[in-house]
Design a protein around this motif. Structure first.
Motif, PDB file in Angstrom:
ATOM      1  N   ASN A  41       0.818  -1.211   0.000  1.00  0.00           N
ATOM      2  CA  ASN A  41       0.000   0.000   0.000  1.00  0.00           C
ATOM      3  C   ASN A  41       0.855   1.266   0.000  1.00  0.00           C
ATOM      4  O   ASN A  41       0.461   2.287  -0.575  1.00  0.00           O
ATOM      5  N   ILE A  42       2.026   1.203   0.634  1.00  0.00           N
ATOM      6  CA  ILE A  42       2.948   2.351   0.610  1.00  0.00           C
ATOM      7  C   ILE A  42       3.456   2.588  -0.808  1.00  0.00           C
ATOM      8  O   ILE A  42       3.477   3.721  -1.300  1.00  0.00           O
ATOM      9  N   ILE A  43       3.875   1.513  -1.474  1.00  0.00           N
ATOM     10  CA  ILE A  43       4.370   1.632  -2.852  1.00  0.00           C
ATOM     11  C   ILE A  43       3.269   2.167  -3.763  1.00  0.00           C
ATOM     12  O   ILE A  43       3.500   3.048  -4.607  1.00  0.00           O
ATOM     13  N   HIS A  44       2.073   1.629  -3.585  1.00  0.00           N
ATOM     14  CA  HIS A  44       0.936   2.050  -4.405  1.00  0.00           C
ATOM     15  C   HIS A  44       0.618   3.526  -4.178  1.00  0.00           C
ATOM     16  O   HIS A  44       0.404   4.282  -5.140  1.00  0.00           O
ATOM     17  N   SER A  45       0.599   3.971  -2.941  1.00  0.00           N
ATOM     18  CA  SER A  45       0.303   5.370  -2.627  1.00  0.00           C
ATOM     19  C   SER A  45       1.403   6.297  -3.137  1.00  0.00           C
ATOM     20  O   SER A  45       1.130   7.406  -3.612  1.00  0.00           O
ATOM     21  N   PHE A  46       2.661   5.833  -3.040  1.00  0.00           N
ATOM     22  CA  PHE A  46       3.777   6.647  -3.544  1.00  0.00           C
ATOM     23  C   PHE A  46       3.687   6.790  -5.065  1.00  0.00           C
ATOM     24  O   PHE A  46       4.012   7.860  -5.612  1.00  0.00           O
ATOM     25  N   ALA A  47       3.242   5.738  -5.746  1.00  0.00           N
ATOM     26  CA  ALA A  47       3.045   5.814  -7.199  1.00  0.00           C
ATOM     27  C   ALA A  47       1.995   6.864  -7.531  1.00  0.00           C
ATOM     28  O   ALA A  47       2.142   7.640  -8.493  1.00  0.00           O
ATOM     29  N   HIS A  48       0.925   6.913  -6.736  1.00  0.00           N
ATOM     30  CA  HIS A  48      -0.098   7.944  -6.920  1.00  0.00           C
ATOM     31  C   HIS A  48       0.492   9.338  -6.687  1.00  0.00           C
ATOM     32  O   HIS A  48       0.182  10.280  -7.426  1.00  0.00           O
ATOM     33  N   PHE A  49       1.341   9.465  -5.673  1.00  0.00           N
ATOM     34  CA  PHE A  49       1.996  10.735  -5.369  1.00  0.00           C
ATOM     35  C   PHE A  49       2.811  11.231  -6.571  1.00  0.00           C
ATOM     36  O   PHE A  49       2.701  12.396  -6.980  1.00  0.00           O
ATOM     37  N   ALA A  78       0.926  15.126  -1.628  1.00  0.00           N
ATOM     38  CA  ALA A  78       1.344  14.395  -0.429  1.00  0.00           C
ATOM     39  C   ALA A  78       0.157  14.058   0.461  1.00  0.00           C
ATOM     40  O   ALA A  78       0.039  12.925   0.960  1.00  0.00           O
ATOM     41  N   LEU A  79      -0.750  15.010   0.656  1.00  0.00           N
ATOM     42  CA  LEU A  79      -1.899  14.779   1.531  1.00  0.00           C
ATOM     43  C   LEU A  79      -2.866  13.757   0.922  1.00  0.00           C
ATOM     44  O   LEU A  79      -3.369  12.869   1.620  1.00  0.00           O
ATOM     45  N   ILE A  80      -3.110  13.867  -0.383  1.00  0.00           N
ATOM     46  CA  ILE A  80      -4.002  12.912  -1.048  1.00  0.00           C
ATOM     47  C   ILE A  80      -3.400  11.508  -1.012  1.00  0.00           C
ATOM     48  O   ILE A  80      -4.109  10.521  -0.762  1.00  0.00           O
ATOM     49  N   ALA A  81      -2.087  11.401  -1.249  1.00  0.00           N
ATOM     50  CA  ALA A  81      -1.428  10.096  -1.219  1.00  0.00           C
ATOM     51  C   ALA A  81      -1.496   9.484   0.179  1.00  0.00           C
ATOM     52  O   ALA A  81      -1.691   8.269   0.328  1.00  0.00           O
ATOM     53  N   LEU A  82      -1.331  10.321   1.210  1.00  0.00           N
ATOM     54  CA  LEU A  82      -1.401   9.833   2.594  1.00  0.00           C
ATOM     55  C   LEU A  82      -2.799   9.299   2.911  1.00  0.00           C
ATOM     56  O   LEU A  82      -2.948   8.206   3.479  1.00  0.00           O
ATOM     57  N   VAL A  83      -3.820  10.058   2.534  1.00  0.00           N
ATOM     58  CA  VAL A  83      -5.202   9.625   2.767  1.00  0.00           C
ATOM     59  C   VAL A  83      -5.500   8.367   1.947  1.00  0.00           C
ATOM     60  O   VAL A  83      -6.190   7.453   2.419  1.00  0.00           O
ATOM     61  N   HIS A  84      -4.959   8.317   0.736  1.00  0.00           N
ATOM     62  CA  HIS A  84      -5.138   7.136  -0.118  1.00  0.00           C
ATOM     63  C   HIS A  84      -4.590   5.895   0.586  1.00  0.00           C
ATOM     64  O   HIS A  84      -5.220   4.831   0.566  1.00  0.00           O
ATOM     65  N   PHE A  85      -3.435   6.034   1.212  1.00  0.00           N
ATOM     66  CA  PHE A  85      -2.825   4.916   1.932  1.00  0.00           C
ATOM     67  C   PHE A  85      -3.742   4.421   3.057  1.00  0.00           C
ATOM     68  O   PHE A  85      -3.962   3.211   3.208  1.00  0.00           O
ATOM     69  N   PHE A  86      -4.275   5.340   3.844  1.00  0.00           N
ATOM     70  CA  PHE A  86      -5.116   4.941   4.974  1.00  0.00           C
ATOM     71  C   PHE A  86      -6.437   4.313   4.510  1.00  0.00           C
ATOM     72  O   PHE A  86      -6.933   3.370   5.138  1.00  0.00           O
ATOM     73  N   ILE A  87      -6.985   4.815   3.410  1.00  0.00           N
ATOM     74  CA  ILE A  87      -8.204   4.194   2.876  1.00  0.00           C
ATOM     75  C   ILE A  87      -7.912   2.769   2.411  1.00  0.00           C
ATOM     76  O   ILE A  87      -8.691   1.839   2.672  1.00  0.00           O
ATOM     77  N   LEU A 114     -14.800   6.772  -1.783  1.00  0.00           N
ATOM     78  CA  LEU A 114     -14.007   7.377  -0.708  1.00  0.00           C
ATOM     79  C   LEU A 114     -12.787   8.098  -1.271  1.00  0.00           C
ATOM     80  O   LEU A 114     -12.471   9.227  -0.862  1.00  0.00           O
ATOM     81  N   HIS A 115     -12.093   7.465  -2.205  1.00  0.00           N
ATOM     82  CA  HIS A 115     -10.899   8.075  -2.806  1.00  0.00           C
ATOM     83  C   HIS A 115     -11.261   9.371  -3.539  1.00  0.00           C
ATOM     84  O   HIS A 115     -10.592  10.399  -3.368  1.00  0.00           O
ATOM     85  N   LEU A 116     -12.311   9.325  -4.352  1.00  0.00           N
ATOM     86  CA  LEU A 116     -12.701  10.503  -5.129  1.00  0.00           C
ATOM     87  C   LEU A 116     -13.213  11.614  -4.213  1.00  0.00           C
ATOM     88  O   LEU A 116     -12.913  12.800  -4.433  1.00  0.00           O
ATOM     89  N   GLY A 117     -13.974  11.223  -3.195  1.00  0.00           N
ATOM     90  CA  GLY A 117     -14.458  12.215  -2.230  1.00  0.00           C
ATOM     91  C   GLY A 117     -13.311  12.872  -1.490  1.00  0.00           C
ATOM     92  O   GLY A 117     -13.321  14.095  -1.250  1.00  0.00           O
TER      93      GLY A 117
END
Length: 277
Positions: A41-49, A78-87, A114-117
């Protein structure tokens, strides 16, 4: 805040979740090991970042968006990627608690909402302004916004739709066994792909099929949709003797066609709206 920023973030999200996410990352995120799951999930969120930074920075460099500087871009991504990770971690936790959630259509759709919101809420707070929602309504939509919306529709009707169809087929196939799954009998995970065929061949064919349908609908030639159905039926002609396969084939085909036709109609509608420069 310019609606264009949100549209670009939506495009980045769909690219990161459905186009550029590899099978290895998916397997890592679905691993029963907590450490490997968090790593995935960290790798995935970082890719989104990285995707968000790349897309927003490129858009700013060509003056596609002008109400945001590079510091804000980093903060936003950074904030969106962090929230993405927690979701994603929440989703992983729910699946660990109840493995049958892995094939839940409702959880899949709720996760995406949730992600889009989160993207909309975070963008609103970072930019300290309101989205001009009037741009969504015909009389004030610009050419650039129209193109971005068309890209989102394209991604939804091709890659998102393909993933949804696979999950929906898995859901109707294994839903009756969900109690066994929750007790530790992991009976799903295999696909219905033909052995010896191209890897992800069915998925690629589906994407190309929906692209073709959207194009012919957008250019005003709906009669050509029959060509796609004919070609697909011929390719699966022998396997249609299996009543079980035929049912799954028809379900997947109708979902695919409905999504592509709807997408083509939306794109063609955007093309006839007046352009406001």
């Amino acid at each position: 805040m310019d609606l264009r920023i949100v549209l670009l973030l939506f495009i980045s999200h769909f690219l990161g979740d459905f186009v550029f996410q590899s099978k290895n990352i998916l397997m890592l995120r679905a691993c029963r090991s907590t450490a490997k799951n968090i790593k995935g999930n960290i790798i995935h969120s970082f890719a989104h970042f990285l995707l968000m930074i790349t897309i927003l920075s490129a858009a700013r460099s060509i003056n596609l968006i002008i109400l945001i500087n590079y510091i804000r871009i980093l903060e936003l991504a950074a904030l969106i990627a962090l929230v993405h990770f927690f979701i994603d971690e929440l989703k992983s936790y729910l699946i660990k608690m109840r493995p049958s959630f892995e094939i839940s259509i409702l959880l899949f759709l709720f996760d995406q909402l949730l992600h889009l919101g989160a993207i909309v809420i975070i963008a609103l707070n970072i930019m300290n302004n309101n989205i001009n929602v009037l741009k969504l309504y015909g009389q004030t939509i610009g050419f650039t916004d129209r193109c971005l919306i068309s890209i989102i529709i394209f991604l939804l009707c091709t890659f998102f739709s393909g993933i949804f169809i696979k999950k929906f087929i898995a859901y109707i196939n294994f839903n009756k066994y969900r109690k066994l799954v929750d007790k530790g009998f992991y009976i799903f995970g295999r696909t219905m792909e033909q052995k010896g065929g191209i890897a992800n061949g069915g998925f690629i064919i589906g994407v190309l099929e929906r692209i073709f349908i959207m194009i012919v609908i957008a250019i005003g030639e709906p009669s050509m949709v029959g060509f796609a159905l004919t070609a697909k039926s011929i390719a699966r002609f022998k396997k249609l003797d299996d009543s079980s396969f035929a049912e799954y084939f028809l379900i997947g085909t109708f979902i695919s066609f409905i999504s592509a036709i709807a997408g083509g109609i939306v794109i063609s509608t955007l093309n006839v709206l007046p352009v406001i420069k």
